[in-house]
Design a protein around this motif. Structure first.
Motif, PDB file in Angstrom:
ATOM      1  N   LYS A  32       0.838  -1.198   0.000  1.00 29.22           N
ATOM      2  CA  LYS A  32       0.000   0.000   0.000  1.00 29.22           C
ATOM      3  C   LYS A  32       0.872   1.247   0.000  1.00 29.22           C
ATOM      4  CE  LYS A  32      -3.789   2.314   2.407  1.00 29.22           C
ATOM      5  NZ  LYS A  32      -3.692   3.364   1.474  1.00 29.22           N
ATOM      6  N   SER A  33       1.919   1.250   0.787  1.00 28.15           N
ATOM      7  CA  SER A  33       2.830   2.389   0.843  1.00 28.15           C
ATOM      8  C   SER A  33       3.492   2.615  -0.519  1.00 28.15           C
ATOM      9  CB  SER A  33       3.893   2.141   1.909  1.00 28.15           C
ATOM     10  OG  SER A  33       4.856   3.145   1.892  1.00 28.15           O
ATOM     11  N   PHE A  34       3.906   1.527  -1.165  1.00 27.97           N
ATOM     12  CA  PHE A  34       4.528   1.595  -2.489  1.00 27.97           C
ATOM     13  C   PHE A  34       3.539   2.158  -3.503  1.00 27.97           C
ATOM     14  CE2 PHE A  34       5.936  -0.541  -6.481  1.00 27.97           C
ATOM     15  CZ  PHE A  34       7.172   0.073  -6.581  1.00 27.97           C
ATOM     16  N   ASN A  35       2.291   1.669  -3.477  1.00 30.02           N
ATOM     17  CA  ASN A  35       1.265   2.161  -4.405  1.00 30.02           C
ATOM     18  C   ASN A  35       0.949   3.629  -4.151  1.00 30.02           C
ATOM     19  OD1 ASN A  35       1.018  -0.229  -5.785  1.00 30.02           O
ATOM     20  ND2 ASN A  35      -0.659  -0.985  -4.533  1.00 30.02           N
ATOM     21  N   ASP A  36       0.875   4.028  -2.880  1.00 26.35           N
ATOM     22  CA  ASP A  36       0.623   5.435  -2.551  1.00 26.35           C
ATOM     23  C   ASP A  36       1.735   6.327  -3.077  1.00 26.35           C
ATOM     24  OD1 ASP A  36      -1.698   4.639  -1.284  1.00 26.35           O
ATOM     25  OD2 ASP A  36      -0.909   4.881   0.756  1.00 26.35           O
TER      26      ASP A  36
END
Length: 133
Positions: A32-36
């Motif tokens: 999720k952090s990578f996608n954000d």
């Protein structure tokens, strides 16, 4: 004796389950952090300049009365990591889901964001070719 074994077995199973949930949660949060972070890059002003340069390369008269391309919007649902590096995203042209410009955002050696590859949908390509004729 059976109760002790059953209690011991349940404790082991619960421990394994908690570890699996912890690992799964960590993986989810990292993803999720990578996608954000990718979406943040895609929404940046630097990316907007890349989009507009890419559009002008495809249609030099874009955003004018003589151009095919009048507007675009970023399709945030298409944002994903390119296995070869960079961020893949689609631009929807003139609000038509069939008119697409594929962009792969990547940084060059100087750290400047650029479109390293991509292309246009066949419908948009046809429109652009007809306008050139």
């Amino acid at each position: 004796m059976k109760n002790k074994r059953l209690t011991y077995l349940i404790a082991i199973i619960m421990t394994i389950l908690l570890i699996a949930i912890g690992i799964g949660g960590k993986i989810y949060m990292d993803k999720k952090s990578f996608n954000d972070e990718m979406v943040k890059v895609v929404k940046s002003n630097e990316a907007k300049k890349v989009y507009e340069r890419t559009i002008k390369n495809n249609d030099p008269k874009a955003f004018t009365a003589d151009g095919v391309i009048q507007s675009y919007e970023v399709d945030y649902d298409t944002v994903k990591h390119n296995p070869m590096g960079g961020i893949m995203v689609d631009l929807i042209v003139n609000g038509d889901q069939n008119l697409i410009i594929d962009v792969i955002l990547d940084k060059n050696n100087e750290g400047i964001l650029r479109n390293s590859a991509g292309g246009t949908s066949s419908d948009l390509d046809d429109l652009l070719n007809r306008k050139r004729e």
